[in-house]
Scaffold this motif. Structure first.
Motif, short mmCIF file in Angstrom:
data_model
loop_
_atom_site.label_atom_id
_atom_site.label_comp_id
_atom_site.label_asym_id
_atom_site.label_seq_id
_atom_site.Cartn_x
_atom_site.Cartn_y
_atom_site.Cartn_z
N TRP A 44 0.83 -1.20 0.00
CA TRP A 44 0.00 0.00 0.00
C TRP A 44 0.87 1.25 0.00
CZ3 TRP A 44 1.24 2.72 4.37
CH2 TRP A 44 1.64 2.00 5.50
N ALA A 45 0.27 2.35 -0.47
CA ALA A 45 0.90 3.67 -0.43
C ALA A 45 -0.21 4.68 -0.18
CB ALA A 45 1.61 3.97 -1.74
N VAL A 46 -0.07 5.46 0.88
CA VAL A 46 -1.15 6.38 1.28
C VAL A 46 -0.57 7.74 1.64
CG1 VAL A 46 -2.60 4.49 2.13
CG2 VAL A 46 -1.03 5.65 3.71
N GLY A 47 -1.38 8.77 1.46
CA GLY A 47 -0.99 10.10 1.89
C GLY A 47 -1.15 10.24 3.40
N VAL A 48 -0.33 11.11 3.99
CA VAL A 48 -0.42 11.41 5.43
C VAL A 48 -0.18 12.90 5.61
CG1 VAL A 48 0.27 9.12 6.24
CG2 VAL A 48 2.02 10.86 5.80
N PRO A 49 -0.68 13.49 6.69
CA PRO A 49 -0.39 14.91 6.96
C PRO A 49 1.07 15.10 7.37
CG PRO A 49 -1.74 13.95 8.71
CD PRO A 49 -1.63 12.91 7.65
N LEU A 58 8.86 6.68 4.45
CA LEU A 58 8.28 8.02 4.51
C LEU A 58 8.77 8.76 3.28
CD1 LEU A 58 6.94 10.54 5.75
CD2 LEU A 58 9.05 10.88 7.09
N VAL A 59 7.85 9.21 2.43
CA VAL A 59 8.21 9.89 1.19
C VAL A 59 7.65 11.30 1.22
CG1 VAL A 59 8.07 9.81 -1.34
CG2 VAL A 59 8.08 7.67 -0.02
N GLY A 60 8.48 12.26 0.86
CA GLY A 60 8.06 13.65 0.76
C GLY A 60 8.07 14.11 -0.69
N GLU A 61 7.14 14.98 -1.04
CA GLU A 61 7.05 15.53 -2.40
C GLU A 61 6.98 17.05 -2.31
OE1 GLU A 61 3.98 15.67 -6.24
OE2 GLU A 61 3.40 14.68 -4.37
N ARG A 62 7.84 17.72 -3.03
CA ARG A 62 7.80 19.17 -3.15
C ARG A 62 7.47 19.53 -4.59
NH1 ARG A 62 13.28 20.75 0.35
NH2 ARG A 62 12.37 20.32 2.42
N ARG A 63 6.26 20.05 -4.78
CA ARG A 63 5.80 20.36 -6.13
C ARG A 63 6.33 21.71 -6.58
NH1 ARG A 63 -0.51 18.26 -5.40
NH2 ARG A 63 0.06 16.11 -4.85
N LEU A 64 6.27 21.93 -7.90
CA LEU A 64 6.77 23.18 -8.46
C LEU A 64 5.99 24.38 -7.93
CD1 LEU A 64 7.35 22.09 -12.19
CD2 LEU A 64 9.01 22.23 -10.32
N SER A 65 4.75 24.15 -7.53
CA SER A 65 3.92 25.22 -6.98
C SER A 65 4.34 25.62 -5.57
CB SER A 65 2.46 24.78 -6.96
OG SER A 65 2.28 23.66 -6.10
N THR A 100 4.46 4.29 2.63
CA THR A 100 4.26 3.10 1.82
C THR A 100 5.07 1.95 2.40
OG1 THR A 100 4.56 2.07 -0.36
CG2 THR A 100 6.05 3.88 0.21
N ASN A 101 4.50 0.77 2.33
CA ASN A 101 5.20 -0.42 2.83
C ASN A 101 5.86 -1.20 1.71
OD1 ASN A 101 2.95 -1.55 1.61
ND2 ASN A 101 2.56 -3.03 3.25
N LEU A 102 6.20 -0.52 0.60
CA LEU A 102 6.96 -1.17 -0.46
C LEU A 102 8.30 -1.67 0.11
CD1 LEU A 102 6.44 1.03 -3.65
CD2 LEU A 102 5.13 -0.93 -2.85
N PRO A 103 8.93 -2.64 -0.56
CA PRO A 103 10.16 -3.24 -0.02
C PRO A 103 11.23 -2.20 0.29
CG PRO A 103 9.33 -4.51 -1.88
CD PRO A 103 8.48 -3.28 -1.81
N ALA A 104 12.08 -2.54 1.24
CA ALA A 104 13.13 -1.62 1.69
C ALA A 104 14.14 -1.31 0.59
CB ALA A 104 13.85 -2.20 2.91
N ASP A 105 14.23 -2.16 -0.44
CA ASP A 105 15.18 -1.90 -1.52
C ASP A 105 14.56 -1.17 -2.70
OD1 ASP A 105 13.56 -3.93 -2.41
OD2 ASP A 105 15.18 -5.29 -3.00
N ALA A 106 13.33 -0.70 -2.57
CA ALA A 106 12.68 0.04 -3.65
C ALA A 106 13.42 1.35 -3.89
CB ALA A 106 11.21 0.30 -3.31
N THR A 161 4.63 4.86 -7.91
CA THR A 161 3.53 4.19 -7.22
C THR A 161 2.60 5.19 -6.56
OG1 THR A 161 4.91 2.24 -6.81
CG2 THR A 161 2.96 2.51 -5.43
N ILE A 162 3.17 6.14 -5.85
CA ILE A 162 2.37 7.16 -5.16
C ILE A 162 1.54 7.97 -6.14
CG2 ILE A 162 2.60 9.35 -3.93
CD1 ILE A 162 5.01 8.01 -2.45
N LYS A 163 2.15 8.36 -7.25
CA LYS A 163 1.46 9.25 -8.21
C LYS A 163 0.48 8.51 -9.10
CE LYS A 163 2.22 13.01 -8.20
NZ LYS A 163 1.69 14.09 -7.33
N ALA A 164 0.45 7.19 -9.05
CA ALA A 164 -0.53 6.44 -9.85
C ALA A 164 -1.96 6.67 -9.39
CB ALA A 164 -0.18 4.94 -9.81
#
Length: 419
Positions: free
Chosen positions: A190-195, A286-293, A301-307, A315-318
């Motif tokens: 799974w991959a989910v947004g969080v505050p 824990l993934v962070g995204e900084r958009r151009l805006s 996300t609990n994807l494998p540790a070697d991802a 995956t997140i943006k799908a």
């Protein structure tokens, strides 16, 4: 009446409520078409299951995603089932509306909606008379959060054999520890947004016995590091520009950073002068995204540790593809045009729109394949389980923008219309 109803949704005409559709596809039979969707004594469950099976044949596989979200149907008055002042993401504000929890099966850029279930606010679940008038079934009357509704639909689709590699959801669902833990308990990726304020621990955090300054020795372990907000944890990490897919004009890209952490969603415990704190839970990315805006978003996300970072970002943006499906179901197939007030009528109308949408996606994929035996397969990560008894299918080409029903398809539909 079912083929006629679907033909009415697919065919021409701006309004897809029962009255206008009856005039176009079943002149003189308005009562029969209305009875079919609102009061007819037939069971929706076999048709829902068949939709799931056909969607799986079309898109299912280990490289597919199941996207959980919700969509609002603006509605006036107070008598339509589930209507109440609620936040409507499409409007960006609180409005009088119905909220449907949606589940979309997608691969590459091709979505098929496979689940739409109404969320009932407390103003409804606490009023038995109101539930009676709307015909809400007994097994749907208990108060349930949107994540709980989504999990029930997820189990229904898994039971129907729908195959997917990962579950995706936004922060409205991802902020629920119970929701994330339920997905992990089902052994799903799974991959989910969080505050950004979501608390996390360093990956190497350990539970130790605190040294008692006075009094009796401590009997419970505590973390040897304090939890921090997701935003703070990633502030000093290395951020890289990642492109995850090609848009209509150029590559879609943003800056991303990722770090393995332990989520602060374990049992609560008093920790010194910090008061009650949640202990470390599952290890995730824990993934962070900084958009151009300038906007910043955070994800677990609990994807494998070697991802790698590109796989995490892709995956997140799908998840965006479900927004396309919501828009097309409303603008082209009249999801939000139903004028009845009952639970049964709303869900049958929603089911018909999903069937119509799946039919159109099937036709478009067949046309896009152009007779090729091995159409191009979109790049994605094979991240989760796949039943051995169900072989992988060749990939699907990119989705074609939804347009008016081609003339050849209309001729097919005219074969079932009354003379």
């Amino acid at each position: 009446m079912c083929p006629l109803y679907v033909a009415g949704l697919i065919g021409p005409g701006e309004r897809k409520s029962v009255g206008p559709m009856a005039e176009r596809v079943a002149p003189g039979h308005y009562d029969r078409l209305h009875h079919f969707v609102s009061d007819g004594l037939w069971d929706e469950a076999p048709l829902e299951r068949e939709l799931a099976i056909q969607a799986d044949r079309l898109l299912g596989g280990a490289d597919a995603f199941l996207v959980i979200d919700d969509t609002a149907l603006p509605k006036k008055g107070t008598n339509s089932v589930g209507v109440a002042p609620q936040y409507a993401s499409a409007l960006g504000k609180t409005a009088n509306c119905q909220t449907l929890v949606s589940l979309t099966l997608a691969r590459g850029e091709v979505p098929v909606m496979v689940g739409l279930r109404l969320f009932l606010p407390e103003s409804w679940t606490a009023d038995p008379a109101r539930l009676d008038r709307a015909g809400v079934p007994a097994d749907h009357r208990a108060a349930r959060s949107k994540p709980e509704v989504a999990l029930a639909e997820l189990d229904r689709l898994i039971g129907a054999g729908v195959r997917f590699g990962a579950v995706l959801a936004d922060a409205g669902y991802g902020m629920s520890a119970e929701f994330r833990q339920a997905l992990s308990a089902r052994r799903l990726a799974w991959a989910v947004g969080v505050p950004g304020r979501q608390k996390v621990y360093p990956r190497d955090v350990e539970l130790v016995f605190p040294v008692a300054g006075r009094g009796r020795p401590r009997k419970r372990h505590v973390p040897d590091a304090l939890s921090l907000g997701a935003e703070t944890m990633l502030a000093n990490e290395k951020w890289r520009v990642v492109a995850w897919r090609k848009g209509t004009k150029d590559l879609l890209k943003a800056r991303f950073a990722a770090l393995r952490v332990r989520v602060a969603d374990g049992p609560p415990q008093r920790i010194g002068d910090k008061g009650m704190q949640h202990l470390p839970g599952e290890e995730v990315w824990l993934v962070g995204e900084r958009r151009l805006s300038g906007e910043q978003k955070y994800y677990f996300t609990n994807l494998p540790a070697d991802a790698d970072l590109k796989t995490l970002a892709a995956t997140i943006k799908a998840r965006w593809v479900c927004e396309q499906a919501h828009q097309q179901l409303k603008e082209e197939l009249g999801l939000d045009h139903f004028e009845g007030r009952s639970w049964q009528g709303l869900h049958r109308h929603a089911l018909m729109t999903m069937i119509a949408y799946a039919f159109l996606q099937h036709r478009r994929l067949a046309a896009a394949a152009g007779g090729k035996k091995n159409p191009a397969r979109p790049a994605s990560a094979d991240v989760a389980r796949r039943p051995k008894s169900r072989p992988r299918r060749p990939g699907a080409p990119p989705a074609i923008a939804m347009s008016a029903l081609p003339q050849a398809h209309r001729r097919q539909l005219q074969m079932i219309l009354p003379k």
